[in-house]
Scaffold this active site. Structure first.
Site, mmCIF file in Angstrom:
data_model
loop_
_atom_site.group_PDB
_atom_site.id
_atom_site.type_symbol
_atom_site.label_atom_id
_atom_site.label_comp_id
_atom_site.label_asym_id
_atom_site.label_seq_id
_atom_site.Cartn_x
_atom_site.Cartn_y
_atom_site.Cartn_z
ATOM 1 N N GLY A 28 0.759 -1.180 0.019
ATOM 2 C CA GLY A 28 0.153 0.184 -0.092
ATOM 3 C C GLY A 28 0.813 1.450 0.025
ATOM 4 C CB SER A 29 -0.133 4.686 1.238
ATOM 5 O OG SER A 29 -1.003 4.607 0.688
ATOM 6 C CB VAL A 30 4.651 1.926 3.053
ATOM 7 C CG1 VAL A 30 4.083 1.957 4.567
ATOM 8 C CG2 VAL A 30 4.356 0.566 2.592
ATOM 9 C CE LYS A 45 0.072 6.766 -2.165
ATOM 10 N NZ LYS A 45 -1.358 6.988 -1.214
#
Lengths: 584, 114
Positions: free
Chosen positions: A293-295, A297
């Protein structure tokens, strides 16, 4: 016959054999005897001389050996027979020397049924002393005609004492070494376990089978048992609070690459691995691969900044969802306006990340993530290493989804190594479970510039100060990081209710020492989190508490609190919604 | 003359033989003692080994933190409890009224100490 010995007795009387000869024969005879005697004496002398010489040589050698020579001989008749206790398998210790695995002598109970007089009575008395052995089974074993039968392997000293006290003839003890793990489930996934024959079957025990076998020098791991305990305890607490099915966590030394703590929950008792189910024995931290997921980014932003695809002052309009093929990429909490790159990062905008990834390009993303070691299995000592799930072919749609952490599944171990490289100045350091001496940095390769690394550090700090990771902020430790919430794949579809909530952080952000990762598997929202079960609500507080507890333990100097900070602070201003924020 | 020599040699042989046996028995005794010492060293080492394992077991962090909480009322330390020495405020030094010694007083003290 009384004839004297003619050769050696000198006589004036004529000898019998010479009678009737002429008188001159007497003289001749006398001369002959004399001659014989001379010869005898000479021979005697020669023999005597030879013997004397021989004795002299022997004597000299004796003196030489007993008094003069000592070079070839040991000074002590018997050299010390034992300086160190011989164990069949070396200990495993943590970085501070705490014993994590050792080999202890134990007694195993066996019987010679032929010597057992009354099997029934013996079985009854024995099962009273060892309640886990059923009496009927014992009686059957003791009634056989064999001369050897195991009754119970590896008794505890107390049990051995109990059996000894019964004084039953026909029962004997066999001393066997047994592998003991004083910290049990706490280090089970890293250490692994050894089987009945003391052969390593998983973890470090298996990986270092050759090194441990027959050695006495303990094997020092990079783990710090105290940090391991803190991490495990906090993960377990979060698991209980959010009724999750599992959790994993890692603490990595960003400078040296040493794994200071590695936890996977649920855990198991390494003394009885057979009783644990496969899920408990599964190492989520190194063997499990997850869409994070967003990690991710962090990597997308670092890549875009490092390649110059965007600058810190640039931004994107994220008000429109992106439609690609049959997918629609939305933001979790849409801002519906133009966002700067720092804002995209700290508010975790999927749309903004997709734009950044697309501006960098698919080949660049592939090469960048490959450089960070995210597309190949991690290199670590334990055999339980997960193979990342890499899309093949890697299309544009994959580039888009990977930019916010979907479509590429990696292990937590790969995650922390990659983030360590992002924050430590841009150098990928190989992760290790062995204690490294010296503190010299072993570098695999440079993955991004020192400048990008510095920018990323303060972006991560901002995400904790003002963004989604607020709950990870441990006062004084300058925590930086990124939250992640990923829907789990169920078959070929994403399940909205089954999630992975994670947080990856580092501290202190002015010069990161440790990278910390916490991941909770399928947390359920609760009232105090307003029903949310996202990384920011579930995993970030775990990281905060771990940092708060491990900081003082590891002697990390807390910085002055923000409100107490003076003017000497290194400012990097960023404009968010008209307010200037700053971070180190 | 030769008789004396024989006597001397015999005595020497006797003494040497006795000495030899004495040394032999002494060595035997010492060897036994050494063996016993080695055995007891091994036993001690084994005991230390077991005690080390037990020490590690008793030092389980979960157990220690539980004991500390229940019996000592301690809790994990947080960063805000740590203060650098430089951050401590300077202690207010109170200047006591010390009279300046006169020349006579100094001389008197010097005389006394002599």
């Amino acid at each position: 016959m009384n004839r004297p010995d003619t050769t050696f007795v000198r006589t004036r009387r004529p000898l019998d054999l010479d009678t009737g000869s002429d008188p001159t024969s007497m003289i001749l005879l006398d001369g002959t005897i004399k001659q014989c005697l001379e010869i005898g004496r000479t021979r005697l002398l020669a023999a005597g001389l030879v013997f004397a010489m021989a004795f002299l040589v022997v004597g000299l050698r004796l003196v030489d050996v007993s008094l003069l020579t000592d070079g070839n001989e040991p000074r002590l008749a018997a050299a010390p027979r034992s300086n160190a206790l011989e164990t069949i398998r070396a200990d495993i210790v943590d970085r501070n020397g705490v014993v994590l695995a050792t080999t202890l002598p134990t007694a195993s109970l066996y019987a010679n049924p032929r010597q057992v007089l009354d099997p029934e009575a013996v079985a009854a008395r024995l099962s009273a002393a060892l309640p886990e052995l059923p009496g009927a089974e014992l009686a059957a074993k003791l009634a056989t005609e064999k001369s050897f039968v195991w009754l119970k392997r590896k008794l505890s000293p107390r049990q051995q004492h109990e059996v000894n006290r019964l004084g039953i003839p026909g029962l004997y003890f066999q001393h066997e070494p047994d592998r003991v793990y004083p910290h049990g489930a706490l280090t089970a996934h890293v250490i692994g376990f050894a089987g009945m024959d003391n052969r390593g079957l998983s973890g470090i025990e298996q990986a270092f089978e050759e090194r441990l076998r027959g050695a006495t020098r303990p094997l020092a791991l990079s783990l710090d048992l105290r940090v391991q305990h803190v991490l495990t305890e906090e993960l377990a607490a979060a698991m209980a609070t959010f009724r999750a099915i599992g959790a994993a966590g890692l603490v990595l030394d960003a400078e040296s690459g040493e794994v200071v703590a590695m936890a996977s929950l649920p855990s198991f008792d390494p003394a009885r691995p057979g009783e644990a189910d496969d899920d408990a024995r599964f190492n989520r931290a190194s063997l499990g691969v997850y869409e994070m997921g967003s990690v991710f980014k962090i990597f997308t932003t670092a890549m875009a900044l490092d390649q110059g695809a965007v600058g810190l002052q640039d931004g994107y309009d994220v008000s429109q969802p992106i439609r690609v093929a049959s997918y629609t990429i939305r933001d979790f909490k849409p801002k519906n306006r133009w966002l700067s790159v720092p804002e995209i990062f700290i508010y975790s905008s999927n749309i903004g990340s997709v734009h950044m990834a697309m501006d960098s390009g698919t080949p660049a993303q592939k090469a960048f993530l490959g450089n960070l070691g995210l597309t190949r299995a991690a290199q670590i000592e334990v055999p339980e290493v997960g193979q990342p799930m890499v899309p093949s072919p890697w299309r544009e749609i994959n580039t888009m989804t990977i930019s916010y952490g979907h479509g590429l599944a990696v292990s937590p171990l790969q995650m922390v190594s990659a983030v360590a490289a992002v924050v430590n100045g841009g150098q990928l350091v190989p992760a290790t479970l062995l204690k490294r001496g010296g503190g010299e940095r072993v570098v695999v390769r440079r993955v991004l510039s020192a400048r990008t690394s510095r920018d990323m550090r303060w972006l991560m700090r901002l995400a904790v100060q003002n963004g989604t990771g607020r709950l990870a902020d441990a006062p004084g430790y300058l925590v930086g990081g990124k939250t992640g919430t990923a829907d789990k794949l169920r078959g070929r579809r994403y399940a909205r209710s089954a999630r992975i909530a994670s947080f990856i952080g580092a501290f202190p952000m002015d010069r990161p020492r440790y990278v910390i990762f916490a991941m909770i598997d399928e947390p359920k929202g609760i009232e105090s989190t307003h029903g949310y079960a996202t990384g920011g609500w579930v995993a970030a507080p775990v990281v905060r508490r771990v940092i708060e507890r491990m900081g003082p333990l590891l002697g990390i100097q807390p910085k002055a609190l923000d409100e107490e900070e003076g003017a000497d602070r290194h400012l990097v201003p960023v404009n968010l919604k008209g307010t200037v924020f700053a971070a180190n | 003359m030769s008789r004396i020599a024989v006597l001397v040699w015999l005595t020497a042989i006797m003494v040497a033989a006795l000495g030899l046996f004495h040394v032999k028995y002494e060595v035997q005794r010492l060897e036994e003692e050494l063996g016993l010492e080695h055995q007891s060293i091994l036993e001690r080492q084994e005991a230390i080994h077991i005690l080390k394992a037990e020490w590690s077991y008793l030092n389980q962090p979960a157990r220690l933190s539980d004991l500390a909480r229940r019996h000592l009322g301690l809790a994990p330390m947080v960063g805000t409890q740590v203060v650098r020495l430089d951050d401590l405020p300077q202690r207010a030094v109170q200047k006591a009224e010390v009279p300046t010694p006169t020349l006579d007083a100094i001389l008197a003290r010097a005389r006394n100490s002599r």
